[in-house]
Design a protein around this motif. Sequence first.
Motif, PDB file in Angstrom:
ATOM      1  N   VAL A 402      50.846  76.905  79.653  1.00 45.96           N
ATOM      2  CA  VAL A 402      52.281  77.179  79.794  1.00 45.96           C
ATOM      3  C   VAL A 402      53.022  75.884  80.105  1.00 45.96           C
ATOM      4  O   VAL A 402      52.614  75.126  80.988  1.00 45.96           O
ATOM      5  CB  VAL A 402      52.555  78.197  80.920  1.00 45.96           C
ATOM      6  N   LEU A 403      54.079  75.634  79.353  1.00 41.86           N
ATOM      7  CA  LEU A 403      55.080  74.635  79.712  1.00 41.86           C
ATOM      8  C   LEU A 403      56.402  75.383  79.772  1.00 41.86           C
ATOM      9  O   LEU A 403      56.842  75.954  78.773  1.00 41.86           O
ATOM     10  CB  LEU A 403      55.140  73.508  78.681  1.00 41.86           C
ATOM     11  N   TYR A 404      57.043  75.405  80.942  1.00 41.25           N
ATOM     12  CA  TYR A 404      58.218  76.256  81.136  1.00 41.25           C
ATOM     13  C   TYR A 404      59.282  75.480  81.886  1.00 41.25           C
ATOM     14  O   TYR A 404      59.156  75.191  83.083  1.00 41.25           O
ATOM     15  CB  TYR A 404      57.823  77.508  81.922  1.00 41.25           C
ATOM     16  N   LEU A 405      60.351  75.112  81.176  1.00 46.33           N
ATOM     17  CA  LEU A 405      61.493  74.437  81.769  1.00 46.33           C
ATOM     18  C   LEU A 405      62.635  75.438  81.846  1.00 46.33           C
ATOM     19  O   LEU A 405      63.090  75.956  80.826  1.00 46.33           O
ATOM     20  CB  LEU A 405      61.903  73.232  80.917  1.00 46.33           C
ATOM     21  N   THR A 425      44.677  77.064  82.129  1.00 51.57           N
ATOM     22  CA  THR A 425      44.104  75.720  82.235  1.00 51.57           C
ATOM     23  C   THR A 425      45.205  74.660  82.287  1.00 51.57           C
ATOM     24  O   THR A 425      44.930  73.510  82.647  1.00 51.57           O
ATOM     25  CB  THR A 425      43.192  75.418  81.036  1.00 51.57           C
ATOM     26  N   CYS A 426      46.417  75.044  81.917  1.00 50.11           N
ATOM     27  CA  CYS A 426      47.548  74.113  81.933  1.00 50.11           C
ATOM     28  C   CYS A 426      48.790  74.853  82.395  1.00 50.11           C
ATOM     29  O   CYS A 426      49.144  75.897  81.835  1.00 50.11           O
ATOM     30  CB  CYS A 426      47.761  73.525  80.533  1.00 50.11           C
ATOM     31  N   PHE A 427      49.462  74.329  83.428  1.00 47.57           N
ATOM     32  CA  PHE A 427      50.709  74.920  83.900  1.00 47.57           C
ATOM     33  C   PHE A 427      51.675  73.784  84.197  1.00 47.57           C
ATOM     34  O   PHE A 427      51.486  73.001  85.130  1.00 47.57           O
ATOM     35  CB  PHE A 427      50.492  75.763  85.154  1.00 47.57           C
ATOM     36  N   ARG A 428      52.709  73.681  83.367  1.00 47.31           N
ATOM     37  CA  ARG A 428      53.718  72.626  83.492  1.00 47.31           C
ATOM     38  C   ARG A 428      55.065  73.293  83.693  1.00 47.31           C
ATOM     39  O   ARG A 428      55.580  73.958  82.800  1.00 47.31           O
ATOM     40  CB  ARG A 428      53.702  71.739  82.245  1.00 47.31           C
ATOM     41  N   LEU A 461      48.492  70.117  85.673  1.00 49.05           N
ATOM     42  CA  LEU A 461      49.564  70.710  86.472  1.00 49.05           C
ATOM     43  C   LEU A 461      50.740  69.751  86.525  1.00 49.05           C
ATOM     44  O   LEU A 461      50.570  68.558  86.809  1.00 49.05           O
ATOM     45  CB  LEU A 461      49.072  71.004  87.894  1.00 49.05           C
ATOM     46  N   SER A 462      51.928  70.258  86.227  1.00 51.26           N
ATOM     47  CA  SER A 462      53.161  69.484  86.346  1.00 51.26           C
ATOM     48  C   SER A 462      54.129  70.244  87.234  1.00 51.26           C
ATOM     49  O   SER A 462      54.305  71.451  87.063  1.00 51.26           O
ATOM     50  CB  SER A 462      53.800  69.252  84.969  1.00 51.26           C
ATOM     51  N   VAL A 463      54.756  69.522  88.160  1.00 49.78           N
ATOM     52  CA  VAL A 463      55.673  70.137  89.114  1.00 49.78           C
ATOM     53  C   VAL A 463      56.964  69.337  89.145  1.00 49.78           C
ATOM     54  O   VAL A 463      56.957  68.139  89.436  1.00 49.78           O
ATOM     55  CB  VAL A 463      55.061  70.188  90.533  1.00 49.78           C
TER      56      VAL A 463
END
Length: 601
Positions: A402-405, A425-428, A461-463
Motif C-alpha cells: 500500500v502507498l496511500y497519500l 510487506t509494504c506500507f507507505r 515502511l514510510s511515515v
Amino acid sequence: MNGLPAAEPPASSSSPPPPAPDPFNSLPDDLRDNTFSLLSAADRSAAAAVCHSWFQADSRSRLSLTVGNCYAVDPQVAVEKFPNVRAAVVKGKPHFADFTSFLPPDWGAYALPWVEAAVHGWPHLEELSFKRMVVTDECLQMIAATFPNLKALRVNKCEGFSTTGLEAITQACRNLRELDLEESTIDNNPLSHWLTNFPESLETLNFSCLTWELNFTQLERLVSRCRNLKTLKLNNHIPLENVASLLRQAPQIVELGFGKFSDGSDPNLFANVKAAFAGCTSLTRLSGGWGNGDVPEYLPALCYLPAFSCVCEGLTSLNLCWATTQGTGLIQFIRKCKNLQRLWVNDLIGEAGLSFVASTCSKLQELRVVLASNYGYVGPAVSVKERGLVAVSAQCPRLESVLYLCRRMTNKDLITVARNCANLTCFRFGLPEPNPDYITGRPFDAGFRAIVESCKGLRRLSVAGRLTDAGFRSTGELADSIEVLSLAFTGDSDIGLNYILKGCKSLKRLQITDCPFGGRALLANAARLETLRYLCMSSCKVTMLECMLLGDTMPRLTVEVRKNAQLKSVPPNSLVRSLYVYRTLAGPRSDTPESIQIASI
C-alpha cells in the motif's frame, strides 16, 4: 568391580587430531557451483564468507549481479571477482533523490567506469541495467560494439545520452529483446535512425519518456515486424487513432502504456478503438495518462473509456497515476476490472471510487493512491481520506503493498487496516502536513505500533505524519523485518532515531527528511551505520562537525555533505543541508563535484 578389565587410557598426543575434511569441498566444481546457484543473493554472500573454496564457488557460479550503489565497490574489482556474469544491475543515486533536491544535478553516478570494466571482463553479458546514472552515447556505443548478443538493456531514470547512442544499440545488438527507457532524459538527434534498426526479436519496448513526436510510419513498421512484441509503452505524442492502428498490428500485446487522448475528429474513432482493443485478447496490463485536467482533454477521455471495456476483465494491472480523468465513467471502468491485482491511481478517484474498488477488486494485492497535484493536475481539489483505505483493507484480503497519500487519518483507522491486512510487506503512508489524528489530536503512535506489530513480514515502511519518540520505540522493538524505512515531518528528538538504529535488525536503507534528528544518535550508533546500504538525511539537525566525527570514526563509511559550490568547506558548527552516508569498499570516489564535501577531520 564388575570383573571386566580396565580400559586403557587414550594415548597422549601433543596436538589435536586433524579436522575431518569438509565433504562439500570434495565435490566436483560443477556440482558445487550448481548448489550455489540455488541460493538467494543474501545466502550466497554468507556462504562465500565461510572459506576460500566456497568463495571461489560463488565467484565462478554467479551469473547475475546487483550493485545497489555504484560507488560502494570498484567496478574492476567487481568484474574480476565475478567473471561469468550474464545479467548486471548497477544503481547510482539513491531512491530518495527522486522526490527532493537531496543531491545536486552534477552529483555523479557515471556509468562509464562500469561499462569499461564490463567490456574487458564480462564476455558473456546478455542483460545490463542502469538506474539513476549518467549514461552517455559513448557508453552505449561501447556496449553495442562489445556485446552484439545483448538481449536486454534497461536505462531507467538516467540522463546524458541521445538517440545517437540508441541507434548504435539497435543496429548492432541483433538479439535484442528488451529496451526499457523508463523515466530517462534523452536528447533527440533528428538524423539518427534508432527506430528503424530494431531486430525482429524485440519483445519489450518502453519509450514513454520521450518528449517529441516520433515518425509514426517507422513505428508502425517496427511493431508489424516484431511479432513477439509483448510490452509496448508509448509516449504522449501518439494520438488515440494511431494507438488503435498499432494494436491492429500487434494483437499479441500483453502490456500497453499510452498517453493523452486526442479530441478525435474522426467519427469512426470510437468503433475503431473498440475493435482494436477487442482483438487484444492477451492484454493484462494497461497504463495511461488520460487527460490533463482541463475540459478539452478529460471529456474525450470519458467518452472513449467504454471502448476499452472489452479488456477490463482480463486486466491484472492498471496504472492511472498520470490520468486526470474523473467522474462516474472512470469508476464504472474500474468496476469492470474484477481481476485486478495491482492498481495505481491518484486521489481524483475519491472516496466513492475507492469504495467501488473495494467491492469489485477482491484479488487486489497492491494499491497506490498518489496526489494528482504531483502529476500536473491544477483543477478543482479532490482528495481521498481514511475511509477509502479502510474499505479496501476490509474487502481485499490479499493486499500486500500500500502507498496511500491522503488528507487525514485516525489511529483507529490505522489499527483497523493493521488488523485487516496482516500480510502487508509494504506500507507507505503520508499526509501533506505533519498532522496528528484529526479526531483525537493525538500522534499516530498507536496506529503505527499496530502496523508493525500485526504485519510481521513488513519490509518497507514510510511515515509522513505525527509520531513521537514513543512511536519510534515501538518501531525499533517490533519491526524486525523492515529493510527500507522513510521518515518525513515526524519525530521529537534524537531519542527516536536512536530507537530505530538500535532496533530494526534488518534495516538496509534509511531515508529521513525534515525531522528533528541530530548527529548524536548517528555517532552513538556509528557501527550500525556500516550495516546499512545507505543513510539519507535532508533538512534535519546534523552539524558539519558531527559529520566529520562520523567520517573519522568509521573509515569504511563515506560521509557526503552538500554544500554551496562557492564555499571551500562547510563551517563545523553549521547545520548541513543534506547528508548521504554509505559503506564503500572502494574508498573515497575520485569524481566528487565542487558541490559535495567528503566529511572528515
